[in-house]
Design a protein around this motif. Structure first.
Motif, short mmCIF file in Angstrom:
data_model
loop_
_atom_site.label_atom_id
_atom_site.label_comp_id
_atom_site.label_asym_id
_atom_site.label_seq_id
_atom_site.Cartn_x
_atom_site.Cartn_y
_atom_site.Cartn_z
N ASP A 93 0.86 -1.18 0.00
CA ASP A 93 0.00 0.00 0.00
C ASP A 93 0.90 1.23 0.00
O ASP A 93 1.85 1.34 0.79
CB ASP A 93 -0.88 0.00 1.25
N LYS A 94 0.63 2.18 -0.89
CA LYS A 94 1.55 3.31 -1.07
C LYS A 94 1.70 4.15 0.19
O LYS A 94 2.81 4.56 0.53
CB LYS A 94 1.10 4.19 -2.23
N GLN A 96 2.13 1.06 -6.26
CA GLN A 96 1.04 1.08 -7.24
C GLN A 96 1.49 1.58 -8.62
O GLN A 96 0.77 2.31 -9.30
CB GLN A 96 -0.13 1.93 -6.72
N ASN A 105 2.22 3.62 -15.69
CA ASN A 105 0.96 2.87 -15.73
C ASN A 105 0.22 3.04 -17.05
O ASN A 105 -0.94 3.46 -17.10
CB ASN A 105 0.04 3.33 -14.58
N TYR A 117 3.81 -3.38 -6.63
CA TYR A 117 3.03 -3.77 -5.46
C TYR A 117 3.06 -2.71 -4.36
O TYR A 117 2.04 -2.41 -3.75
CB TYR A 117 3.53 -5.10 -4.90
#
Length: 835
Positions: free
Chosen positions: A577-578, A690, A641, A687
């Motif tokens: 989790d960032k 993100q 992304n 992971y």
């Protein structure tokens, strides 16, 4: 008396009629014998109820009654509107059910905040509507941060909404202190806990019935156009959300609480675009609402936006046209009356390319002037005394490298002015590139031979003296299916194919962003990192400068596999989790070496530097570099992304066949085991952050990287855009100590880095490499750039002794120095290099 009878009603409900009859006479005597008083009404009062909160129950009617009405539920609301399409509802027609009197406190809001008030149970009316979304929780291993559930939100029944509108209109009539912006959802007042009434709730329909707030479309269009040109920084957006009413901490970061608030706002006002991101359309909608309902507060926000647009780090100088040479002259007529002349006041040099270039001229009250480039006077006598800008070609007079310009004999009125500017050189258009007689057959033979024997593929671009002299594609973008078998029809490699740049992200995203911030005066690389990231403290962190991280001299180990629960430090340093990753990077990650140890290449350095860029700019790293570095240069293939930004998988070279296994050396609970194509390979980036990280995550192709390379060869600018000045570039691309292999971010050709740069690179050369098979080289001494992008990891795993290897790594084409050496030999032996 009314209060007494209210009390009797409560006693009857709670204790029954016997107790009530017993106490009735006492109550009557007490009520009728109250002291008489004289009224003196005060003008200093307001109504108790300040907001109207909409909820959905998330459960059926029967369960709603159980929780909201029966004892033990612990929650309630003032009203409940059932649903016809509900087997647990016993009636044929729905009706509004009153659960708690409006004068009393219902327990519907919980921990909440809106427009300066917290604990809204005391000052609000709550309406529950039976509506049952279906939410899927993702199973994650112990210690994982659970992502938000995937929810399917059903429509509300039209009869429910009709009843809700009538009820809300009555409530607003009784409670005039409920303003339009105070008709809100549970998710608005508790965004990190709740998502009701959800994105299907018809807020606009309620507004059209006189209930709640909505925006004007023209105002949204106005701000959307403004923000598309100059996006507001995240800190300003947080202030705007707070001004509207949300409980948000002004951190300047896209942290979890900010994402939660953005999601709540989007579900209310842009429900067709709930992405939890601070995009320009969301910002435009917010500012349109502020213009309509909070015009006075908007003035301060607009003023801050205007200042930030001009002065702050988030407003890149690259967005504003900025040429390499900008000159302003006054006429010569009233000057030099004493006969003295200075020979350096109207003489300049500029970087040029042979047979290219333009001069931008603007004059006012100027009759004539002599403009001389490389000793040749321009014949432009008809171009003066035009207030508009005129563009004049100087291609016949330019040459490669340093050019000269001087201006003499300016004539005209005493207040006349002459403005001249010359843009930075740009790459010769691709459709005109040619090898210029350079024989690249040796490097072609090397790569083609390896492709025939199993090497997956590559693209190669050579930029020499401002021209693309080679642009080639070899082999396949993808050869293998997810199971590892060969594809029947492999995807061919194209020169335009995009690649996962891996650690080239460190320089073409993070380092270039920092170079720009330094050049613009917003960052001092010699300052402690804690000066900009206050929470970066303890255990010696205060002694680490930004330069320590850029030069890999901070003392961090090569990496910590935060994405694995069984990393060496266990659950304490585990995150997917960032927000949690940010906290670990800045507060918990230990040093492995002392600050004064030899350079230790480390992804951790650039993970932290990415967070630094986000803190200073107030924007996510990808948004900052894509908006303020790549967009002005029209680099459409360079982004983070990319699959989330509407790119197709077929545009990308594939990486490892079996996901993240790294030749079988890595395994963890939710590892990807399919061929990665358009998704960043690096596990920490994918992971733990993100997909957007300072050390990995950027995708690009040879064409876009050639533009960035040319910008670097130009000293920091390209065309009419300047990212940073030449002094900053020199500072970043030179060693701080004689034995260093890195400058500030960039790997240097000096100190035996032939494995990367080859045998012939000059001492001025710099660049970087990436694990996936990418290598870049920029050599200012030869005005040369080489972009070599391969997908060498897209290959089977082979075993040599006890060690597993990627088959692609065994080929000569996988060794970057081989490719660079053959390119240098071709250029140095060519006729063009000796002219």
């Amino acid at each position: 008396m009314k209060a007494c009878f209210t009390l009797m009603n409560r006693l009857t409900r709670q204790f029954g009629n016997i107790v009530c009859i017993f106490t009735l006479s006492v109550l009557i005597i007490s009520c009728t014998s109250s002291s008489h008083f004289t009224e003196l009404p005060s003008s200093n009062y307001s109504y108790r109820v300040k907001s109207l909160v909409m909820h959905f129950t998330a459960v059926n009617y029967q369960d709603s009654v159980k929780f909201l009405v029966n004892e033990g539920g612990g929650v309630s609301s003032h009203y409940l509107i059932p649903q016809l399409n509900d087997d647990s509802y016993p009636k044929d027609n729905i009706e509004v059910l009153k659960l708690v009197d409006e004068t009393e406190r219902a327990w519907h809001a919980g921990v909440s905040y809106w427009q300066g008030r917290s604990g809204l149970n005391d000052s609000s009316i709550g309406i529950e509507i039976v509506n049952m979304p279906e939410c899927i929780e993702q199973d994650v291993p112990p210690g994982f941060i659970k992502p938000k559930p995937l929810c399917i939100f059903p429509e509300f029944e039209s009869k429910q909404i009709d009843l809700l509108i009538a009820l809300s209109q009555d409530i607003l009539a009784r409670n005039p202190d409920i303003t339009p912006t105070a008709v809100i959802g549970h998710s608005d007042i508790a965004p990190s806990r709740k998502n009701d009434p959800g994105p299907r709730f018809p807020w606009q329909k309620l507004y059209e019935a006189g209930i709640g707030a909505w925006y004007e479309k023209d105002a949204v269009a106005k701000y959307w156009q403004i923000f598309n040109e100059h996006p507001p920084h995240l800190g300003l957006l947080q202030r705007a959300l707070y001004t509207y009413g949300y409980g948000i901490n002004l951190t300047g970061e896209l942290d979890k609480q900010t994402q939660d608030v953005l999601g709540a706002f989007q579900m209310h006002f842009v429900p067709w675009q709930v992405n939890y991101n601070p995009d320009n359309s969301t910002a435009a909608t917010l500012f349109a609402l502020l213009e309509k309902y909070f015009p006075e507060q908007l003035t301060d926000l607009v003023e801050e936006y205007s200042k930030h647009k001009v002065n702050s780090a988030t407003e890149s100088a690259a967005i504003r046209p900025k040429n390499q040479l900008n000159m302003l002259f006054l006429n010569d007529s009233p000057a030099n009356k004493n006969g003295k002349r200075l020979y350096n006041d109207k003489r300049y040099s500029f970087l040029g390319l042979a047979n290219t270039g333009t001069l931008i001229l603007q004059s006012e009250n100027i009759e004539s002037a002599d403009i001389i480039i490389n000793g040749q006077k321009l014949n432009i006598s008809d171009r003066f005394n035009h207030q508009e800008q005129l563009v004049y070609s100087i291609a016949r007079r330019t040459r490669n490298g340093i050019n000269t310009i001087k201006v003499n004999n300016i004539k005209g009125a005493e207040n006349g002015t002459l403005t001249l500017s010359i843009p930075y050189p740009e790459i010769t258009p691709l459709d005109t590139f040619a090898s210029n007689g350079i024989d690249f057959s040796a490097v072609d033979s090397l790569i083609e031979h390896d492709v025939e024997n199993g090497f997956p593929g590559a693209t190669l671009l050579v930029l020499y003296q401002g021209k693309i002299v080679k642009r080639s594609a070899y082999g396949y973008a993808r050869k293998y299916a997810d199971g590892g078998e060969l594809l029947t029809i492999p995807e061919p490699m194209l020169a335009s194919t995009q690649f996962d740049l891996a650690s080239n992200t460190k320089v073409f995203a993070t380092t270039m962003a920092i170079m720009k911030l330094v050049s613009d005066g917003h960052l001092d690389v010699d300052a402690p990192l804690s000066q900009y990231l206050e929470e970066y403290s303890g255990a010696g962190r205060e002694t680490r400068s930004i330069a320590d991280l850029l030069t890999h001299s901070s003392g961090y180990n090569s990496e910590v596999q935060l994405f694995k629960l069984d990393n060496p430090f266990g659950e304490a340093l585990y995150s997917q989790d960032k927000a949690l990753t940010r906290d670990i990077l800045l507060k918990k990650l230990p040093f492995a070496h002392t600050k004064d140890s030899a350079q230790q290449y480390s992804d951790t350095n650039f993970m932290i530097l990415g967070l630094l860029v986000e803190r200073i700019t107030g924007m996510p790293l990808d948004e900052y570099v894509e908006t303020h570095i790549y967009k002005p240069l029209n680099l459409a293939a360079t982004m983070y992304n990319p699959l989330q930004k509407r790119q197709q998988k077929s545009f990308f070279a594939a990486t490892e066949i079996k996901g993240n296994t790294r030749a079988g050396e890595v395994d963890f609970a939710n590892i990807r085991k399919y061929v990665l194509q358009g998704e960043v390979h690096d596990e920490k980036a994918y992971y733990s952050l993100q997909g957007v990280a300072g050390h990995a995550g950027l995708f690009s192709n040879v064409d876009d990287l050639a533009v960035l390379a040319k910008l670097l060869l130009n000293g920091g600018g390209y065309g009419m855009h300047a990212l940073f000045d030449a002094n900053t570039l020199k500072r970043f691309t030179h060693p701080r100590h004689s034995e260093d292999s890195f400058g500030l971010g960039w790997r240097l050709a000096a100190n035996d880095n032939k494995w990367h740069f080859g045998a012939y690179a000059s001492e001025q050369a710099f660049g970087h490499t990436g694990w996936t098979g990418t290598a870049t080289l920029i050599d200012p001494k030869l005005d040369l750039a080489v972009i070599y992008l391969s997908n060498k990891k897209h290959s089977p795993v082979i075993k040599q002794g006890e060690k597993l290897y990627f088959e692609g790594d065994k080929f000569d084409s996988a060794r970057y120095g081989n490719v660079m050496t053959l390119i240098y030999e071709a250029i140095l032996s060519s006729k063009s290099s000796n002219e």
